[in-house]
Design an enzyme around this catalytic site. Structure first.
Site, PDB file in Angstrom:
ATOM      1  N   ARG A  37       0.843  -1.186   0.000  1.00  0.00           N
ATOM      2  CA  ARG A  37       0.000   0.000   0.000  1.00  0.00           C
ATOM      3  C   ARG A  37       0.886   1.246   0.000  1.00  0.00           C
ATOM      4  O   ARG A  37       2.015   1.221   0.488  1.00  0.00           O
ATOM      5  CB  ARG A  37      -0.915   0.020   1.230  1.00  0.00           C
ATOM      6  CG  ARG A  37      -1.952   1.140   1.190  1.00  0.00           C
ATOM      7  CD  ARG A  37      -2.672   1.337   2.513  1.00  0.00           C
ATOM      8  NE  ARG A  37      -3.635   2.443   2.411  1.00  0.00           N
ATOM      9  CZ  ARG A  37      -4.205   3.033   3.434  1.00  0.00           C
ATOM     10  NH1 ARG A  37      -3.931   2.641   4.671  1.00  0.00           N
ATOM     11  NH2 ARG A  37      -5.049   4.037   3.252  1.00  0.00           N
ATOM     12  N   HIS A  38       0.357   2.327  -0.544  1.00  0.00           N
ATOM     13  CA  HIS A  38       1.070   3.606  -0.511  1.00  0.00           C
ATOM     14  C   HIS A  38       1.297   4.062   0.923  1.00  0.00           C
ATOM     15  O   HIS A  38       0.694   3.531   1.881  1.00  0.00           O
ATOM     16  CB  HIS A  38       0.274   4.669  -1.277  1.00  0.00           C
ATOM     17  CG  HIS A  38      -1.109   4.860  -0.747  1.00  0.00           C
ATOM     18  ND1 HIS A  38      -1.393   5.546   0.415  1.00  0.00           N
ATOM     19  CD2 HIS A  38      -2.312   4.437  -1.220  1.00  0.00           C
ATOM     20  CE1 HIS A  38      -2.683   5.548   0.635  1.00  0.00           C
ATOM     21  NE2 HIS A  38      -3.278   4.878  -0.333  1.00  0.00           N
ATOM     22  N   ARG A 106      -0.208   9.224  -5.447  1.00  0.00           N
ATOM     23  CA  ARG A 106       0.350   8.692  -4.201  1.00  0.00           C
ATOM     24  C   ARG A 106       0.975   7.313  -4.380  1.00  0.00           C
ATOM     25  O   ARG A 106       1.947   6.978  -3.702  1.00  0.00           O
ATOM     26  CB  ARG A 106      -0.710   8.656  -3.106  1.00  0.00           C
ATOM     27  CG  ARG A 106      -1.965   7.859  -3.415  1.00  0.00           C
ATOM     28  CD  ARG A 106      -2.980   7.993  -2.293  1.00  0.00           C
ATOM     29  NE  ARG A 106      -4.255   7.309  -2.541  1.00  0.00           N
ATOM     30  CZ  ARG A 106      -5.286   7.881  -3.145  1.00  0.00           C
ATOM     31  NH1 ARG A 106      -5.181   9.124  -3.599  1.00  0.00           N
ATOM     32  NH2 ARG A 106      -6.424   7.215  -3.319  1.00  0.00           N
ATOM     33  N   ASP A 277      -5.160   0.247  -0.095  1.00  0.00           N
ATOM     34  CA  ASP A 277      -5.706  -0.658   0.916  1.00  0.00           C
ATOM     35  C   ASP A 277      -6.655  -1.661   0.271  1.00  0.00           C
ATOM     36  O   ASP A 277      -6.669  -2.847   0.618  1.00  0.00           O
ATOM     37  CB  ASP A 277      -6.416   0.134   2.020  1.00  0.00           C
ATOM     38  CG  ASP A 277      -7.430   1.150   1.482  1.00  0.00           C
ATOM     39  OD1 ASP A 277      -7.573   1.264   0.240  1.00  0.00           O
ATOM     40  OD2 ASP A 277      -8.070   1.821   2.308  1.00  0.00           O
TER      41      ASP A 277
END
Length: 422
Positions: A37-38, A106, A277
């Site tokens: 995830r970022h 992102r 997510d």
């Protein structure tokens, strides 16, 4: 003295033999696929009475400096585990690694930060700027409407299914059971009933940046916000079909990458996927290893492909990191051991992979198929009615014909003679 030398030589030979057997029996890592995830970001939306909206000077939904540090540290973790000649070459070689990201600022920025930690430039050959300890490494992406691995926009069928289950989601249940609290939230935020569901994400971003306000702390404290996020993650994919549509394409690509590695002489050693997510939830849910906790920033699932030192048989090991520290846990998919034989891994998950995701995601096709089915059913009923009517007509004709024959037979009987009938 000769006996002692002979004994020493004998022991050395034995030790060398044992070492050779041990080294030859060592399991060998052949492929790594990491989905992460970022990092920490600003909220993706705001509300009318938001007093902190000006704090996010980069804009909404953007990677923060803390998020950059988190992803850089994830890259350093990859470097310690797989880099520096341990698995990957000590220097960046483009044929060894492929990096894919969703088409969001992102996630693209997170991928570059991970690569910065994984591949610091080595020597004059890669140090193109002596004042900058960084080298450019490509990251691949697709437009959201063409991306079935990361994007929610690419699958209308999924969107329609989620819409059908809208009444079952966590926020709807929360509204139904906490009417007074919802009224307070709307009064503080200035949001309407139809648009307040992102409030937990907004407050979470504010809380982790120490931007909490007293009025919010008394209504939605941090522990309740995190609980709401966990609950939302738990019900993000409400049915087996939604899980297959969202997680199936990524799982299919992961398995195809492993097959390619086993069946060809590919130099590829690592695939990195920079997502969201939702990406991690979908993958873990389709693997049946989801712990019902919302993935933290820079959370990561690693799928390792190994070959056994005993017989070179491939097996899969799944690792999980859900915190910003370096703790990594091994996950076990139901129906298999932790070091799951590759063939078993593929067999267990075979039904979770869509055959043609583009066709499966065409919601209008489902509608047309449904309409076609209804149309065909109507035609079938019409034909059946026609057949019944035809049978009734034929039966009536046969009855009338039989009646007429009986009348003719009764009127024109054969005249008997003395010897009997002619």
């Amino acid at each position: 003295m000769a006996d002692i030398k002979q004994a020493i030589c004998y022991n050395v030979v034995i030790v060398m033999f044992v070492v050779s057997i041990t080294s030859s029996a060592k399991d060998r890592l052949v492929l790594v696929q990491a989905i992460f995830r970022h990092g920490d970001r600003s909220p993706v939306s705001t509300f009318p009475n938001d007093k902190h909206r000006s704090y996010w000077y980069r804009g909404l939904g953007q990677l923060t400096k803390e998020g950059m540090r988190q992803e850089y540290n994830l890259g350093k973790l990859f470097n310690m585990r797989y880099g520096e000649g341990e698995f990957l070459s000590s220097r960046y070689i483009n044929s060894e690694i492929k990096v894919t990201s969703s088409d969001f600022d992102r996630t693209l920025m997170s991928a570059y930060c991970v690569l910065s930690g994984l591949y610091p430039p080595k020597g004059k050959e890669q140090q193109w700027n002596p004042d900058l300890n960084w080298q450019p490494i490509p990251v691949h992406t697709k437009p959201q409407k063409e991306d079935f691995i990361f994007s929610l926009a690419a699958c209308p069928r999924y969107q329609a299914l989620v819409q059908d289950y809208r009444g079952e989601n966590t926020m709807s249940n929360f509204v139904a059971t906490h009417q007074d609290l919802v009224e307070q939230i709307m009064n503080i935020s200035g949001l309407s009933k139809d648009s307040w569901s992102n409030i937990a994400d907004i407050l979470y971003c504010q809380y982790v940046h120490n931007l909490s306000l007293p009025e919010w702390e008394s209504v939605l404290p941090f522990n309740l916000v995190t609980s709401l996020r966990d609950e939302s993650a738990s019900y993000f994919l409400p049915t087996q079909e939604t899980t297959k549509l969202r997680g199936g394409p990524l799982l299919k690509e992961i398995i195809e990458n492993m097959k390619r590695n086993l069946n060809t002489d590919s130099n590829r050693k690592v695939y990195l996927y920079s997502g969201h997510d939702t990406t991690l939830i979908a993958l873990m849910q389709i693997l049946n290893v989801f712990d019902r906790r919302h993935p933290s920033y820079s959370a990561c699932v690693i799928v390792e492909l190994w070959k056994s030192g005993k017989n070179e048989m491939p097996f899969v090991r799944i690792l999980h990191k859900n915190e910003t520290n370096n703790n990594i846990n091994i996950l076990k998919i139901p129906g298999c051991i932790k070091d799951c034989p590759f063939n078993d891994f593929v067999s267990i998950l075979a039904n979770s992979i869509p055959k043609d995701i583009k066709e499966d995601c065409k919601n209008e096709n489902r509608s047309s198929l449904l309409g076609s089915s209804i149309y065909n059913n109507r035609i079938g009923v019409f034909v059946l009615i026609c057949i019944v009517i035809l049978l009734v007509i034929v039966l009536a004709i046969l009855i009338i014909h039989a009646y007429r024959v009986s009348r003719v037979t009764a009127v024109y009987q054969t005249v008997p003679t003395e010897d009997g009938y002619l």
